[in-house]
Design a protein around this motif. Structure first.
Motif, short mmCIF file in Angstrom:
data_model
loop_
_atom_site.label_atom_id
_atom_site.label_comp_id
_atom_site.label_asym_id
_atom_site.label_seq_id
_atom_site.Cartn_x
_atom_site.Cartn_y
_atom_site.Cartn_z
N LEU A 1 34.51 27.47 42.53
CA LEU A 1 33.58 27.57 43.65
C LEU A 1 34.27 28.15 44.88
CD1 LEU A 1 30.69 26.80 44.67
CD2 LEU A 1 31.72 24.67 45.49
N LEU A 2 35.41 27.59 45.22
CA LEU A 2 36.23 28.07 46.33
C LEU A 2 37.65 28.22 45.80
CD1 LEU A 2 34.87 25.83 49.24
CD2 LEU A 2 34.51 28.28 48.98
N ASP A 3 37.89 29.30 45.10
CA ASP A 3 39.20 29.57 44.51
C ASP A 3 39.59 31.01 44.81
OD1 ASP A 3 37.56 30.97 42.77
OD2 ASP A 3 37.83 29.58 41.10
N CYS A 4 40.66 31.49 44.18
CA CYS A 4 41.14 32.83 44.51
C CYS A 4 40.12 33.92 44.14
CB CYS A 4 42.51 33.10 43.87
SG CYS A 4 42.57 33.03 42.07
N TYR A 5 39.42 33.75 43.02
CA TYR A 5 38.43 34.77 42.66
C TYR A 5 37.23 34.71 43.59
CZ TYR A 5 35.13 37.66 40.09
OH TYR A 5 34.23 38.63 39.76
N ALA A 6 36.80 33.50 43.96
CA ALA A 6 35.68 33.38 44.91
C ALA A 6 36.03 34.05 46.24
CB ALA A 6 35.34 31.91 45.13
N LEU A 7 37.28 33.91 46.67
CA LEU A 7 37.70 34.56 47.91
C LEU A 7 37.64 36.08 47.78
CD1 LEU A 7 38.87 34.19 50.77
CD2 LEU A 7 41.14 34.30 49.74
N ALA B 1 48.74 52.55 40.49
CA ALA B 1 50.19 52.37 40.66
C ALA B 1 50.57 52.17 42.12
CB ALA B 1 50.94 53.56 40.08
N ASP B 2 49.77 52.75 43.04
CA ASP B 2 50.07 52.59 44.46
C ASP B 2 49.34 51.38 45.01
OD1 ASP B 2 47.62 53.90 43.98
OD2 ASP B 2 47.56 54.63 46.05
N LEU B 3 49.54 51.06 46.28
CA LEU B 3 48.92 49.90 46.89
C LEU B 3 48.35 50.29 48.24
CD1 LEU B 3 48.46 46.81 46.71
CD2 LEU B 3 50.67 46.50 47.85
N ARG B 4 47.05 50.05 48.41
CA ARG B 4 46.43 50.35 49.69
C ARG B 4 45.42 49.26 50.05
NH1 ARG B 4 42.94 55.54 47.66
NH2 ARG B 4 40.90 54.53 47.44
N LYS B 5 45.00 49.28 51.30
CA LYS B 5 44.12 48.23 51.80
C LYS B 5 42.86 48.11 50.96
CE LYS B 5 42.07 46.37 56.00
NZ LYS B 5 42.00 46.46 57.49
N GLY B 6 42.53 46.86 50.60
CA GLY B 6 41.34 46.59 49.80
C GLY B 6 41.61 46.46 48.32
N ASP B 7 42.82 46.73 47.88
CA ASP B 7 43.16 46.57 46.46
C ASP B 7 43.29 45.09 46.11
OD1 ASP B 7 43.19 49.29 46.05
OD2 ASP B 7 45.37 49.48 46.15
N MET B 8 42.93 44.77 44.87
CA MET B 8 43.13 43.41 44.37
C MET B 8 44.48 43.34 43.67
SD MET B 8 40.99 41.13 41.56
CE MET B 8 39.45 41.05 42.48
N ILE B 9 45.24 42.31 44.03
CA ILE B 9 46.57 42.10 43.46
C ILE B 9 46.48 40.94 42.47
CG2 ILE B 9 48.97 41.56 43.97
CD1 ILE B 9 48.36 42.42 46.90
N LEU B 10 46.84 41.19 41.22
CA LEU B 10 46.86 40.12 40.22
C LEU B 10 48.28 39.62 40.03
CD1 LEU B 10 44.40 41.25 37.40
CD2 LEU B 10 43.94 39.97 39.50
N HIS C 1 46.27 34.37 39.32
CA HIS C 1 46.09 34.32 40.77
C HIS C 1 45.78 35.73 41.28
CE1 HIS C 1 46.28 32.84 44.80
NE2 HIS C 1 47.33 33.57 45.14
N ALA C 2 44.86 35.81 42.23
CA ALA C 2 44.47 37.11 42.78
C ALA C 2 44.42 37.05 44.29
CB ALA C 2 43.11 37.55 42.23
N GLY C 3 44.73 38.18 44.90
CA GLY C 3 44.63 38.31 46.35
C GLY C 3 44.19 39.71 46.71
N ILE C 4 43.91 39.93 47.98
CA ILE C 4 43.48 41.23 48.47
C ILE C 4 44.52 41.77 49.46
CG2 ILE C 4 41.71 42.52 49.69
CD1 ILE C 4 40.72 41.44 47.05
N LEU D 1 45.40 38.62 51.59
CA LEU D 1 44.51 37.47 51.67
C LEU D 1 44.47 36.81 50.30
CD1 LEU D 1 42.25 36.05 53.45
CD2 LEU D 1 40.64 37.63 52.35
N HIS D 2 44.68 35.49 50.25
CA HIS D 2 44.64 34.82 48.95
C HIS D 2 44.35 33.33 49.13
CE1 HIS D 2 49.07 33.24 48.75
NE2 HIS D 2 48.76 33.50 50.00
#
Length: 250
Positions: free
Chosen positions: A124-130, A173-182, A192-195, A216-217
């Motif tokens: 409900l309120l976890d990393c994927y919900a975020l 392969a690169d990293l930019r704003k808005g990408d999801m990091i697993l 675990h996932a973050g933005i 953000l995570h």
């Protein structure tokens, strides 16, 4: 809610104490009736999951008017998870505190949990919900809300890898704003996932100050946060995903 219903709910809360009781108020034959249900949560003293068979039986009897649960040894004030759930169910909720007997009723009102500082509640309120809320509020991208049981990453499942393509993501392969990091943290699969935020700014949180290389995570049993991406977080990273609806950089 009338006195008869309140007494029935109090009796159910007392019978289940120190576990959380749960049930529904239905409209049956022109009258409101309380239907107690089983709590299927793995930690029933901390939260509740209404048994689906009990819920289906109640719905067969009459339209659900109110969703009910108890707060053992805590006030009847709704938690952040309660308010989010109320919005998702689109039904009024009632909370009974036991043994005090205090009752609190509330309705959907458009509540949204904050992106930073939200409480944790798996599924409900976890990393994927975020991540879902980030893409919805910042970019208008709606992600599917896949069911997930607590501890899925310990039983050979890999939900992020299973669903990311279906949800509209592709690896980069690169990293930019808005990408999801697993990330993979003490597990056999990404769990675990973050933005990645880059400059750390969020359009939906205007009072934030810039902060370079942040993400953000929402860690397990922690509050969601904005942290510097690097060090152990970079070491944990196994996959970077970009959504197909994200605008291309200019």
């Amino acid at each position: 809610m009338n006195k008869t219903l309140i007494k029935q709910i109090q009796a159910h809360a007392a019978a289940e104490f120190p576990r959380e009781c749960c049930g529904v108020v239905i409209a049956e034959s022109g009258r409101q009736k309380y239907v107690p249900c089983r709590n299927d949560a793995s930690t029933p003293s901390e939260h509740f999951i209404i048994n689906p068979e009990d819920l289906a039986d109640a719905e067969d009897r009459g339209a659900i008017r109110v969703i009910v649960h108890s707060h053992p040894d805590t006030p009847a004030q709704p938690s952040m998870a309660d308010r989010v759930s109320c919005e998702l169910h689109e039904k009024p909720w009632a909370i009974i505190s036991w043994p005090s007997g205090e009752l609190f009723e509330f309705k959907p009102c458009g509540y949204q949990a904050p992106l930073i500082g939200r409480d944790y509640g798996h599924g409900l309120l976890d990393c994927y919900a975020l991540c879902r809320d980030y893409y919805s509020r910042e970019h208008g991208i709606e992600l599917p809300n896949y069911p997930r049981r607590d501890g899925w990453w310990t039983t050979g499942e890999s939900l992020y890898e299973k669903y990311y393509e279906e949800a509209g993501f592709y690896p980069v392969a690169d990293l930019r704003k808005g990408d999801m990091i697993l990330m993979q943290i003490n597990a056999n699969a990404p769990n675990h996932a973050g933005i990645y935020l880059g400059d750390g700014l969020l359009a939906s949180v205007p009072d934030l100050h810039p902060a370079p290389r942040t993400f953000l995570h929402h860690r397990y049993n922690k509050k969601s946060s904005r942290d510097v991406y690097g060090g152990m977080w970079a070491d944990y990273t196994v996959l970077i995903l970009r959504h197909q609806k994200m605008p291309e950089e200019r």
